[in-house]
Design a protein around this motif. Sequence first.
Motif, PDB file in Angstrom:
ATOM      1  N   THR A 164       0.829  -1.209   0.000  1.00 29.12           N
ATOM      2  CA  THR A 164       0.000   0.000   0.000  1.00 29.12           C
ATOM      3  C   THR A 164       0.857   1.250   0.000  1.00 29.12           C
ATOM      4  O   THR A 164       0.590   2.208  -0.740  1.00 29.12           O
ATOM      5  CB  THR A 164      -0.933   0.012   1.222  1.00 29.12           C
ATOM      6  N   ILE A 165       1.900   1.261   0.815  1.00 35.87           N
ATOM      7  CA  ILE A 165       2.810   2.410   0.847  1.00 35.87           C
ATOM      8  C   ILE A 165       3.443   2.623  -0.520  1.00 35.87           C
ATOM      9  O   ILE A 165       3.538   3.754  -1.006  1.00 35.87           O
ATOM     10  CB  ILE A 165       3.892   2.203   1.930  1.00 35.87           C
ATOM     11  N   SER A 178       2.252   1.906  -3.408  1.00 33.78           N
ATOM     12  CA  SER A 178       1.289   2.388  -4.397  1.00 33.78           C
ATOM     13  C   SER A 178       0.811   3.804  -4.104  1.00 33.78           C
ATOM     14  O   SER A 178       0.498   4.563  -5.031  1.00 33.78           O
ATOM     15  CB  SER A 178       0.083   1.439  -4.467  1.00 33.78           C
ATOM     16  N   GLU A 179       0.772   4.196  -2.817  1.00 31.68           N
ATOM     17  CA  GLU A 179       0.219   5.497  -2.448  1.00 31.68           C
ATOM     18  C   GLU A 179       1.267   6.584  -2.246  1.00 31.68           C
ATOM     19  O   GLU A 179       0.918   7.763  -2.184  1.00 31.68           O
ATOM     20  CB  GLU A 179      -0.611   5.359  -1.166  1.00 31.68           C
ATOM     21  N   HIS A 180       2.532   6.200  -2.136  1.00 33.38           N
ATOM     22  CA  HIS A 180       3.595   7.167  -1.858  1.00 33.38           C
ATOM     23  C   HIS A 180       4.721   7.030  -2.882  1.00 33.38           C
ATOM     24  O   HIS A 180       5.716   6.344  -2.635  1.00 33.38           O
ATOM     25  CB  HIS A 180       4.144   6.978  -0.447  1.00 33.38           C
ATOM     26  N   PRO A 181       4.579   7.671  -4.041  1.00 33.90           N
ATOM     27  CA  PRO A 181       5.613   7.553  -5.074  1.00 33.90           C
ATOM     28  C   PRO A 181       6.965   8.126  -4.667  1.00 33.90           C
ATOM     29  O   PRO A 181       7.981   7.824  -5.301  1.00 33.90           O
ATOM     30  CB  PRO A 181       5.024   8.343  -6.248  1.00 33.90           C
ATOM     31  N   SER A 182       7.001   8.936  -3.610  1.00 32.20           N
ATOM     32  CA  SER A 182       8.269   9.497  -3.161  1.00 32.20           C
ATOM     33  C   SER A 182       9.035   8.545  -2.248  1.00 32.20           C
ATOM     34  O   SER A 182      10.121   8.879  -1.764  1.00 32.20           O
ATOM     35  CB  SER A 182       8.040  10.818  -2.426  1.00 32.20           C
ATOM     36  N   ILE A 183       8.467   7.359  -2.003  1.00 35.14           N
ATOM     37  CA  ILE A 183       9.124   6.376  -1.145  1.00 35.14           C
ATOM     38  C   ILE A 183       9.571   5.184  -1.985  1.00 35.14           C
ATOM     39  O   ILE A 183       8.768   4.594  -2.705  1.00 35.14           O
ATOM     40  CB  ILE A 183       8.175   5.894  -0.035  1.00 35.14           C
ATOM     41  N   SER A 184      10.854   4.866  -1.901  1.00 31.25           N
ATOM     42  CA  SER A 184      11.359   3.672  -2.573  1.00 31.25           C
ATOM     43  C   SER A 184      11.704   2.626  -1.519  1.00 31.25           C
ATOM     44  O   SER A 184      12.355   2.923  -0.519  1.00 31.25           O
ATOM     45  CB  SER A 184      12.589   3.988  -3.424  1.00 31.25           C
ATOM     46  N   ILE A 185      11.237   1.395  -1.744  1.00 33.16           N
ATOM     47  CA  ILE A 185      11.471   0.288  -0.820  1.00 33.16           C
ATOM     48  C   ILE A 185      12.229  -0.804  -1.567  1.00 33.16           C
ATOM     49  O   ILE A 185      11.830  -1.214  -2.664  1.00 33.16           O
ATOM     50  CB  ILE A 185      10.144  -0.276  -0.285  1.00 33.16           C
ATOM     51  N   GLN A 186      13.325  -1.272  -0.964  1.00 31.77           N
ATOM     52  CA  GLN A 186      14.120  -2.333  -1.568  1.00 31.77           C
ATOM     53  C   GLN A 186      14.453  -3.386  -0.519  1.00 31.77           C
ATOM     54  O   GLN A 186      14.741  -3.065   0.624  1.00 31.77           O
ATOM     55  CB  GLN A 186      15.424  -1.781  -2.146  1.00 31.77           C
ATOM     56  N   VAL A 187      14.421  -4.645  -0.948  1.00 34.75           N
ATOM     57  CA  VAL A 187      14.747  -5.765  -0.077  1.00 34.75           C
ATOM     58  C   VAL A 187      16.036  -6.405  -0.579  1.00 34.75           C
ATOM     59  O   VAL A 187      16.259  -6.524  -1.783  1.00 34.75           O
ATOM     60  CB  VAL A 187      13.607  -6.804  -0.063  1.00 34.75           C
ATOM     61  N   MET A 188      16.897  -6.808   0.361  1.00 34.44           N
ATOM     62  CA  MET A 188      18.148  -7.461  -0.022  1.00 34.44           C
ATOM     63  C   MET A 188      18.369  -8.699   0.841  1.00 34.44           C
ATOM     64  O   MET A 188      17.747  -8.860   1.893  1.00 34.44           O
ATOM     65  CB  MET A 188      19.328  -6.504   0.123  1.00 34.44           C
TER      66      MET A 188
END
Length: 289
Positions: free
Chosen positions: A198-199, A201-211
Amino acid sequence: MATVQTLPRKQLGMLLRDRRKALGMDQDEIATALGKNKKQVIKIESGAARLSETELETILDLLQVHGRQRETIADIGRHARARKPRAANRPYARLLPPSFLRVADMETEASHIYSYAPGIVPVPLQAPGYMQAIFSGDLWFQSEEEVTSRIRFRQERQTRVLQLADPKTLEIVFTSDALAAGPDDRDIMCEQLRHLLTIQSEHPSISIQVMEPKGVRNPAPDGGLTLLSFETAEPEIAFMPPVYGPSSYVEDRQSLDTLFQIFRRTQQLALDVEATTRYLKAKLREYGS
């Protein structure tokens, strides 16, 4: 010689500026009261100028600051006047009690937040059930009231960071073991995965990456870090949380540059944003089945 922008000086300037704006006053009024020019007031509010005790008292009188709030700001002012210690790293809680509130204020003020966390979803992205599960496992909390208070505080931090008219930019990396779930935790993790999607899709200024959590290429397998920028291109302060107790903070340029390079390296090693979305959806299907 230019005044160093230490954390207490930045915090003091931010509090004075916010109070001035709340009263509808302009910087010229502060300058007149101090017998200074507007450029000097701008420096004070940015943390680039040192205030004497008398000057701070003059401003607090003008801004009608009284009671506990005045005591708090006066205490920050004392730390702001102190000479900067030789060591660049020290527990910020010694300088800025209460420490958690100070960090939350700095996050709110920041224009850009960079965060890397091994083994845990960072606070701005945590779902309510995930928070509850974290605190239910902590051994040093003395009461349910304290747990509830800390959860509410984390939720307030999220609101201040995410729900703004002018969204700040967040770049966040965390390791995949933060999303591991046993049979009893699958509902919690499904909620967390939906929250992350949800974050995204709703917050384009947030990038989330998993490693991946381990590996010889990971420059920070065992320690997290958060870097904050304030309307500049480069981080100006970094926090590094320990296992227990207050974080240490770093503000010297060389250390910040090194930590920023470490953060960028974690981004390079992580899945990109689109691949992370696919990964989150796959985990949701796995736990939801």
